[in-house]
Design a protein around this motif. Structure first.
Motif, short mmCIF file in Angstrom:
data_model
loop_
_atom_site.label_atom_id
_atom_site.label_comp_id
_atom_site.label_asym_id
_atom_site.label_seq_id
_atom_site.Cartn_x
_atom_site.Cartn_y
_atom_site.Cartn_z
N ASP A 1 0.89 -1.20 0.00
CA ASP A 1 -0.17 0.02 0.13
C ASP A 1 0.89 1.17 -0.07
O ASP A 1 0.15 2.47 0.10
N LEU A 2 2.18 1.11 0.02
CA LEU A 2 3.02 2.22 -0.18
C LEU A 2 3.26 3.12 1.05
O LEU A 2 3.70 4.09 0.93
N VAL A 3 2.92 2.74 2.32
CA VAL A 3 3.00 3.18 3.45
C VAL A 3 3.78 2.68 4.17
O VAL A 3 3.69 1.46 4.72
N PRO A 4 5.06 3.33 4.30
CA PRO A 4 6.39 2.72 4.66
C PRO A 4 6.22 2.34 6.26
O PRO A 4 5.53 3.09 7.00
N PHE A 5 6.96 1.22 6.85
CA PHE A 5 7.33 0.94 8.09
C PHE A 5 8.28 2.37 8.64
O PHE A 5 8.83 2.94 7.53
N TRP A 6 8.29 2.35 9.84
CA TRP A 6 8.98 3.45 10.39
C TRP A 6 10.55 3.77 9.83
O TRP A 6 11.09 4.80 9.88
N ASP A 7 10.92 2.33 9.64
CA ASP A 7 12.52 2.26 9.19
C ASP A 7 12.45 1.32 8.02
O ASP A 7 11.90 0.05 8.47
N PHE A 8 13.04 1.31 7.00
CA PHE A 8 13.12 0.49 5.96
C PHE A 8 13.95 -0.87 6.26
O PHE A 8 13.79 -1.98 5.69
N ASN A 9 14.73 -0.71 7.35
CA ASN A 9 15.83 -1.69 7.83
C ASN A 9 15.24 -2.32 9.21
O ASN A 9 15.97 -3.02 9.85
N ALA A 10 14.14 -1.70 9.68
CA ALA A 10 13.52 -2.19 11.02
C ALA A 10 13.46 -3.67 11.07
O ALA A 10 13.00 -4.60 10.14
N PRO A 11 13.97 -4.29 12.26
CA PRO A 11 14.23 -5.71 12.33
C PRO A 11 12.96 -6.71 12.15
O PRO A 11 13.23 -7.90 11.79
#
Length: 398
Positions: free
Chosen positions: A288-298
């Motif tokens: 849906d193109l709404v990102p997680f808070w960090d692209f590399n969050a674990p």
């Protein structure tokens, strides 16, 4: 690789165009007005007689959190009111906007922060754009003069925070790209090229030192204020020093698009396009193109989203679409983001103290403002909707 990108573009264009038909901008603005009326009533309750608390920021411990004018988020709600006036032409919104903007004006003298653009330009700047009030013009010019005192000629950048001096000597954050718009405007208002030159220097040094080979950005770059050399590259709100904090990528996309508007220097356009490619080709970007808070969050996909990052990206993409040869692709992406936010991330009418959007993330590492409404998410959402409506009507954004 080029064929792959255009194949992806074709898919997004199709789905974006289809979903854009579901995005009823007039109805969305009408509901935003309803929510904002709720917010105004809640602000009066939360103030409880305080003259220092001026703008809403978030919900904290099930209470509306208001902030003083010195808070970096103070200018967003006045800006929202200006956007409601711009769309509706209802003078009641203008009166409200003028009232809340007046509370921010003293920040023009506050040299202890880099956030002059967020505070003053989002409030007073929108007021001046829509009314051409000469008083607002004077405030903008003084605010730019104050902001320029934070520029270090040797390092070529504007200092961000004054706090945490034990951690950083001369920190510059990617967010600071958004404060350059005030300087560009001041240069036009005053005829003084100094402001323009400071903004260009900061943009160039940030491009040189903040970005990795894949065009993701660090959050914080610490400089030696005497030599101008980079001491270290770190984060404050991202998952790690090496990760791609979502809102940081959004600030970069929006900021370099704006810098291209103001300078017409093609390297800024290319930078914005590269940042967009990083975002939309990233395997951790949700459908849906709404990102997680960090692209590399674990713990993706079990990580909080950041709707505020999505709204900044959508608004930036719509402006980028007017400059780029891939304009239809970028506009399609923005339409999809706005449609999905409108359908899945809005607060119910009458709820959540009148915030428009839910599910933003302020600072996950600090466990601060995680999965909550944030005023700047609402601000850039309304801005993006206005931009989309103008483009649909064949109007210029600037």
């Amino acid at each position: 690789m080029k064929n792959k990108i255009f194949a992806i573009a074709a898919v997004f264009l199709f789905t974006g165009a289809a979903q854009a038909q579901q995005l009823n901008i007039p109805a969305t603005f009408q509901e935003a007005e309803q929510q904002t009326k709720v917010m105004l009533a809640e602000i009066d309750k939360a103030k409880n007689g305080s003259k220092e608390l001026v703008s809403p920021r978030t919900i904290e411990k099930d209470q509306l959190r208001l902030v003083k004018s010195g808070d970096w988020t103070s200018g967003f709600f006045p800006g929202e009111l200006w956007y409601l006036y711009e769309y509706s032409k209802n003078t009641e919104w203008k009166k409200r906007a003028e009232s809340f903007t007046a509370n921010i004006e003293k920040e023009q003298w506050n040299g202890g922060t880099h956030d002059m653009g967020f505070k003053v330009y989002c409030s007073v700047g929108n007021g001046y754009r829509l009314t051409k009030d000469q008083h607002y013009k004077e405030v903008l010019m003084q605010a730019a003069k104050t902001l320029s005192t934070r520029f270090n000629k040797t390092a070529g950048v504007i200092r961000s925070w004054d706090h945490n001096k034990q951690k950083w000597e001369y920190p510059v954050i990617i967010d600071n790209m958004l404060n350059l718009e005030l300087l560009f405007e001041a240069s036009k208002l005053t005829g003084d090229k100094t402001y323009y030159n400071i903004a260009v220097s900061h943009a160039n040094k940030t491009m040189q030192n903040h970005f990795r080979p894949d065009y993701s950005s660090y959050h914080v770059v610490d400089y030696d204020s005497t030599t101008g050399k980079v001491i270290k590259r770190t984060t404050h709100q991202g998952y790690s020093d090496a990760s791609a904090w979502a809102r940081g990528q959004a600030w970069g996309l929006y900021g370099y698009t704006m810098c291209y508007r103001e300078t017409k220097d093609p390297k800024y356009l290319q930078q914005a396009e590269h940042i967009a490619a990083f975002i939309f080709n990233h395997p951790n970007l949700p459908k849906d193109l709404v990102p997680f808070w960090d692209f590399n969050a674990p713990r993706i996909p079990d990580e909080p989203r950041d709707v505020s990052a999505a709204t900044v990206i959508a608004s930036g993409l719509l402006e980028l679409s007017t400059y780029s040869k891939k304009g239809s692709y970028y506009r399609g992406l923005a339409q999809k983001i706005l449609t999905n936010i409108t359908n899945k991330y809005r607060a119910p009418i009458g709820k959540d103290f009148g915030f428009i959007l839910l599910h933003s993330t302020g600072s996950k590492p600090s466990n601060s403002e995680v999965d909550v409404p944030l005023s700047y998410a609402d601000y850039y959402y309304l801005e993006a909707l206005l931009r989309l409506e103008k483009l649909k009507d064949g109007k210029k954004l600037f």
